[in-house]
Design an enzyme around this catalytic site. Structure first.
Site, PDB file in Angstrom:
ATOM      1  N   ARG A 104     -41.397-104.875  86.304  1.00 28.70           N
ATOM      2  CA  ARG A 104     -42.152-105.627  85.310  1.00 28.70           C
ATOM      3  C   ARG A 104     -42.515-107.010  85.851  1.00 28.70           C
ATOM      4  NH1 ARG A 104     -45.225-105.396  80.689  1.00 28.70           N
ATOM      5  NH2 ARG A 104     -44.333-106.413  78.860  1.00 28.70           N
ATOM      6  N   THR A 374     -52.236 -99.318  79.379  1.00 30.99           N
ATOM      7  CA  THR A 374     -51.344 -98.908  80.451  1.00 30.99           C
ATOM      8  C   THR A 374     -51.847 -97.618  81.073  1.00 30.99           C
ATOM      9  OG1 THR A 374     -50.048 -98.004  78.634  1.00 30.99           O
ATOM     10  CG2 THR A 374     -49.144 -99.935  79.704  1.00 30.99           C
ATOM     11  N   THR A 392     -48.925-100.984  84.243  1.00 32.48           N
ATOM     12  CA  THR A 392     -49.805-101.739  83.355  1.00 32.48           C
ATOM     13  C   THR A 392     -50.319-103.014  84.013  1.00 32.48           C
ATOM     14  OG1 THR A 392     -49.946-102.819  81.185  1.00 32.48           O
ATOM     15  CG2 THR A 392     -47.850-102.991  82.337  1.00 32.48           C
ATOM     16  N   ILE A 393     -51.488-103.439  83.583  1.00 35.31           N
ATOM     17  CA  ILE A 393     -51.934-104.815  83.791  1.00 35.31           C
ATOM     18  C   ILE A 393     -52.193-105.458  82.426  1.00 35.31           C
ATOM     19  CG2 ILE A 393     -52.843-104.547  86.126  1.00 35.31           C
ATOM     20  CD1 ILE A 393     -55.650-104.295  84.905  1.00 35.31           C
ATOM     21  N   ASP A 416     -47.678-110.850  76.520  1.00 31.11           N
ATOM     22  CA  ASP A 416     -46.624-110.050  75.891  1.00 31.11           C
ATOM     23  C   ASP A 416     -45.398-110.876  75.501  1.00 31.11           C
ATOM     24  OD1 ASP A 416     -48.069-107.766  75.908  1.00 31.11           O
ATOM     25  OD2 ASP A 416     -46.855-106.682  77.373  1.00 31.11           O
ATOM     26  N   SER A 444     -41.602-105.027  76.262  1.00 34.07           N
ATOM     27  CA  SER A 444     -42.623-103.992  76.444  1.00 34.07           C
ATOM     28  C   SER A 444     -42.347-102.802  75.538  1.00 34.07           C
ATOM     29  CB  SER A 444     -42.631-103.524  77.910  1.00 34.07           C
ATOM     30  OG  SER A 444     -43.428-102.374  78.071  1.00 34.07           O
ATOM     31  N   SER A 445     -43.406-102.042  75.236  1.00 34.26           N
ATOM     32  CA  SER A 445     -43.275-100.794  74.475  1.00 34.26           C
ATOM     33  C   SER A 445     -43.291 -99.560  75.375  1.00 34.26           C
ATOM     34  CB  SER A 445     -44.427-100.669  73.465  1.00 34.26           C
ATOM     35  OG  SER A 445     -44.378-101.692  72.506  1.00 34.26           O
ATOM     36  N   GLY A 466     -50.266 -99.219  74.877  1.00 30.57           N
ATOM     37  CA  GLY A 466     -49.723-100.436  74.292  1.00 30.57           C
ATOM     38  C   GLY A 466     -48.628-100.185  73.275  1.00 30.57           C
TER      39      GLY A 466
END
EC number: 2.3.2.2
Length: 574
Positions: A104, A374, A392-393, A416, A444-445, A466
């Protein structure tokens, strides 16, 4: 009688079968589903699935395939992922052991919790929204531990695609259209995705030769050029010139975290999930533990099952904002609660089959963060090692900033984080556990998940999308393992989403890039409204990659891989 488009007929049939609780296979002649005996790769883009499959065919480990496929996705799907961002990789070995690689992004050394005071827009896009990228470091570290093939072999296909060009896919084009103003405003993105002042079209060739050069350097020298060498120097120079705060020291000090996964026994399955700073693993287990109180397999009217699922989801969202980066916040007690069957039993008592409630009923104390787009991949190799990886970005095209000298699209992962803000009595305050701190990772999810039963791999699942990811990945799991639907139907069934705040139950109603129309049945919507749900139609949602191992005997398992048509991808295997 008018002709009914074949794909729409299939979706109508699927909806009727879901309503009746019947399972059947709708996967004949669909490229989105394959069966294989040796290995499979399911990604958002079939080109990357094939690249990963070829790695497996050459004797590569699932991690080898993940490296090659992830780098490919960063080239052909640059609105969703890439080496300018980060990822969570969950590895389940054939012997049942598991590891979680946390790559991350982290807040820069010059970041602070009040850095966006007076200008929250800078948190959402632009160079001040960029966090320190982690994907290359994480992929390299995982490969050093598990890889069987040379690193150069794994990076080469993505480097070739970037340099020699790739065709714009329908889904990437949709993302480009939705992000047109951001693309036009950034010179790097504009040079890459436009021609004569207009966006490239579906099927047009796109060339990112600078990214090709960057990947060639990574291919030859590993992660060093990115974090301690020429690529990093160029990247930081571009960012600083545009007003950003990243430094070479940020890159040099970046560390991949190898963490103990979330592990829980639910409904007779061993669920392996991602720990914090991902909220996905613990949230999925909490939802499943609540629903397990109703019995297994799940039976009854579909509207009731969706109602219970949504209520459990709201409880999970109420709890998740107590989580944060475990290197900065003690989240042990929160995670223990989320994994506790006793805690789930207490929450189940607050769920009523005939009604729903306002957000206060679910006990959430903090305002929610709505994380963004993502890309996900699910991979199983010939030895039955598995990888579930979500990268992800963040928003489409991240910070809406491309480093011209490296070809890298940068993330906007700082968005985030929670930030201190004034709030009224009607709005929950921001979550302190997720406030910005130098070196910290935002909540994050992302929900990469691997499922075992009786010591054998049963499934690899995950999703992009997301904050909706937790709902999407959990629903696909439930469709197959609790409702008895085949893997393809489990993916195709319309999905429902709730994020607690706003108090709205969202349902799918849209025609996806393949031409399939996905729509929640009217009778289910009516039944949910009678229970008090406020419904909202959405033309979007999660995109899931699903692999199931089905056993013909106690030793031999057949792999079924499904790529979600919502993004237009397809799997590959052998």
């Amino acid at each position: 009688m008018p002709k009914l488009h074949c794909s729409r007929f299939l979706l109508l049939l699927a909806s009727l079968l879901v309503i009746s609780g019947t399972s059947t296979s709708l996967s004949n002649d669909r490229r989105e589903v394959i069966k294989a005996n040796h290995g499979v790769v399911a990604t958002d883009d079939g080109r990357c699935s094939r690249i990963g499959r070829d790695v497996l065919r050459e004797g590569g480990h699932a991690v080898d395939a993940a490296v090659a496929a992830a780098l490919c996705l960063g080239v052909v799907s640059p609105a969703s992922s890439g080496i300018g961002g980060g990822a969570f990789m969950l590895i389940g070995s054939a012997d049942g052991k598991a590891q979680a690689f946390d790559m991350r992004e982290t807040a820069p050394r010059q970041a602070s919790k009040n850095m966006y005071a007076g200008n929250a827009a800078q948190k959402a896009s632009g160079v001040l929204s960029i966090a320190v990228p982690g994907e290359i470091a994480g992929l390299y570290k995982a490969w050093k531990q598990y890889g069987k093939l040379p690193w150069r072999r794994l990076v080469r296909p993505a480097a070739h695609l970037a340099h020699s060009g790739f065709k714009i896919s329908p889904y990437l084009h949709m993302q480009m259209v939705r992000s047109e103003s951001g693309i036009m405003a950034d010179k790097g993105l504009n040079d890459l995705f436009t021609s004569n002042g207009s966006l490239l079209r579906i099927g047009d060739m796109c060339y990112n030769k600078q990214l090709g050069k960057t990947l060639r350097a990574v291919s030859a020298y590993g992660m060093r050029p990115f974090y301690k060498g020429s690529i990093g120097v160029k990247l930081i120079k571009d960012i600083r010139k545009s007003g950003g705060i990243l430094t070479m020291k940020d890159l040099q000090q970046y560390q991949v975290r190898v963490r103990e996964p979330i592990v829980a026994d639910v409904m007779g399955f061993k669920i392996i999930g991602m720990p914090p700073p991902s909220a996905g693993g613990a949230a999925m287990v909490l939802i499943l533990n609540i629903l397990a109180q109703y019995g297994f397999p799940m039976e009854g009217p579909s509207s009731l099952l969706i109602h219970r699922q949504s209520e459990a989801l709201k409880h999970a969202f109420a709890v998740r904002m107590n989580l944060g980066d475990p290197d900065f916040v003690n989240v042990k007690n929160v995670v223990n609660d989320m994994l506790s069957t006793d805690f789930a039993k207490q929450l189940k008592k607050t769920i009523y089959d005939n009604m729903t409630f306002n957000p206060n009923h679910y006990g959430g104390k903090w305002n929610l963060i709505n994380d963004h787009g993502t890309s996900h991949m699910s991979i199983v190799d010939s030895e039955r090692n598995a990888v579930s990886m979500t990268s992800t970005i963040n928003s489409y095209f991240g910070a809406n900033y491309l480093s011209s000298s490296t070809g890298i699209v940068l993330n906007n992962e700082m968005d985030d984080f929670s930030i201190p803000a004034k709030h009224s009595g009607n709005v929950a305050p921001p979550a302190p556990a997720n406030f910005i701190h130098p070196g910290k990772r935002p909540l994050s999810s992302m929900t990469p998940t691997i499922v075992f039963k009786d010591g054998q791999l049963r499934s690899v699942v995950g999703a992009s999308g997301g904050a909706m990811i937790i709902a999407g990945a959990t629903e696909v799991f439930l469709n197959h393992f609790a409702r008895g639907m085949d893997p393809f139907s489990s993916i195709m069934a319309p999905r429902y989403y709730h994020q607690l705040i706003p108090n709205v139950l969202q349902y799918e109603n849209w025609t996806v890039v393949t031409g399939d129309h996905i729509e929640a049945p009217a009778n289910i919507r009516a039944a949910l409204q009678k229970k008090g749900h406020v419904l909202q139609r959405i033309a979007g949602g999660t995109i899931c990659q699903f692999v199931v191992q089905q056993f013909k005997s106690s030793k031999s398992g057949e792999l079924i891989a499904v790529s979600d048509p919502r993004k237009g991808g397809f799997p590959a295997g052998f």
